[in-house]
Scaffold this active site. Structure first.
Site, PDB file in Angstrom:
ATOM      1  N   CYS A   1       0.842  -1.192   0.000  1.00  0.00           N
ATOM      2  CA  CYS A   1       0.000   0.000   0.000  1.00  0.00           C
ATOM      3  C   CYS A   1       0.883   1.250   0.000  1.00  0.00           C
ATOM      4  O   CYS A   1       1.733   1.398  -0.873  1.00  0.00           O
ATOM      5  CB  CYS A   1      -0.958  -0.063   1.182  1.00  0.00           C
ATOM      6  SG  CYS A   1      -2.253   1.181   1.188  1.00  0.00           S
TER       7      CYS A   1
ATOM      8  N   ASP B   1      -8.554  -3.443  -7.612  1.00  0.00           N
ATOM      9  CA  ASP B   1      -8.078  -2.421  -6.679  1.00  0.00           C
ATOM     10  C   ASP B   1      -8.617  -1.058  -7.096  1.00  0.00           C
ATOM     11  O   ASP B   1      -8.199  -0.506  -8.118  1.00  0.00           O
ATOM     12  CB  ASP B   1      -6.543  -2.396  -6.688  1.00  0.00           C
ATOM     13  CG  ASP B   1      -5.953  -1.491  -5.620  1.00  0.00           C
ATOM     14  OD1 ASP B   1      -6.659  -0.575  -5.155  1.00  0.00           O
ATOM     15  OD2 ASP B   1      -4.785  -1.704  -5.258  1.00  0.00           O
TER      16      ASP B   1
ATOM     17  N   HIS C   1      -7.679  -4.375  -3.234  1.00  0.00           N
ATOM     18  CA  HIS C   1      -6.613  -3.674  -2.529  1.00  0.00           C
ATOM     19  C   HIS C   1      -6.390  -4.354  -1.180  1.00  0.00           C
ATOM     20  O   HIS C   1      -7.333  -4.749  -0.502  1.00  0.00           O
ATOM     21  CB  HIS C   1      -6.989  -2.203  -2.316  1.00  0.00           C
ATOM     22  CG  HIS C   1      -5.873  -1.393  -1.758  1.00  0.00           C
ATOM     23  ND1 HIS C   1      -4.739  -1.098  -2.479  1.00  0.00           N
ATOM     24  CD2 HIS C   1      -5.684  -0.841  -0.529  1.00  0.00           C
ATOM     25  CE1 HIS C   1      -3.919  -0.388  -1.741  1.00  0.00           C
ATOM     26  NE2 HIS C   1      -4.469  -0.224  -0.547  1.00  0.00           N
TER      27      HIS C   1
END
Length: 239
Positions: free
Chosen positions: A120, A177, A210
């Site tokens: 991330c 994502d 994600h």
């Protein structure tokens, strides 16, 4: 493989070091967390990587303010505190901490080649760590803000500096994502190619959301996580 784990201070950066429990030298791996910092979820991943033969160094990404020493919960309050921590940190501050941790890793007598990975926001930080010529290879897992420079308190010049990367680079995304949709992924690879990084690997995992590697919550995909870690370890070992 049995492991040895300790907490150290790199300057004032709280850092966890996990390595095989023997006296051999191993490759070093700087691992950047997501916005939630040193959670048990991230440390479980770090332990898996250490067991594959790495000295894994996991620093806090917000070590200097009120989030220093804090592992955030995976809830809305934790998310908001993590995002606020990012918003309060300049790119220059992230870069200074990166240099400090890489200096620490490079100076350890039990470390050979130096690699970097991250998740991330940590994936974006890993990308910037690749600017350091000591880094032989980097794996960025679903890096946020890479396509538009969103990193912290200001706009980062990450893709503009892509030509500074000399080591090997692998970037992993999930196809679902929302933070890095298909057009953003296309922009990233186009700009990396334009910068001369034509050997970069971009992997897009079908169905991955994600944070699909975070083993807490509904987004977690264990099969894709195993695949991603196996591919990352193979990528580092081929360097």
């Amino acid at each position: 493989m049995k492991l040895r784990e300790e907490e150290v201070r790199v300057g004032d950066i709280r850092t966890v070091v996990i390595r095989p429990a023997n006296d051999k030298a191993w490759p070093g791996l700087l691992l950047y967390t997501d916005i939630f910092q040193l959670t048990e979820s991230t440390l479980r991943t770090a332990r898996r990587l250490a067991a594959d033969g790495f000295v894994v160094v996991v620093p806090e990404i917000y070590p200097h303010g009120e989030l220093g020493g804090v592992a955030l919960e995976f809830d809305d309050a934790g998310k908001q505190r993590g995002l606020a921590g990012a918003a309060a940190t300049t790119t220059a501050a992230f870069d200074a901490d990166r240099t400090a941790v890489l200096d620490y890793l490079d100076a350890r007598p039990d470390v050979g080649d130096v690699f970097v990975t991250g998740f991330c926001i940590g994936g974006h930080l890993a990308f910037r760590a690749a600017f350091d010529q000591r880094v032989k290879a980097t794996v960025c897992f679903y890096p946020t803000g890479l396509h538009n420079g969103a990193l912290g308190a200001d706009t980062a010049d990450s893709l503009e500096r892509a030509a500074d990367i000399r080591g090997r680079l692998l970037i992993v995304f999930g196809s679902q994502d929302p933070h890095v949709p298909a057009e953003a992924r296309l922009d990233i690879i186009t700009r990396l190619y334009a910068a001369g990084l034509t050997d970069v690997e971009l992997h897009v995992y079908t169905g991955g959301e994600h944070a699909f590697m975070r083993d807490v919550g509904a987004r977690h995909d264990p099969a894709l996580t195993d695949r991603a870690l196996v591919e990352a370890v193979a990528f580092f070992r081929e360097t």
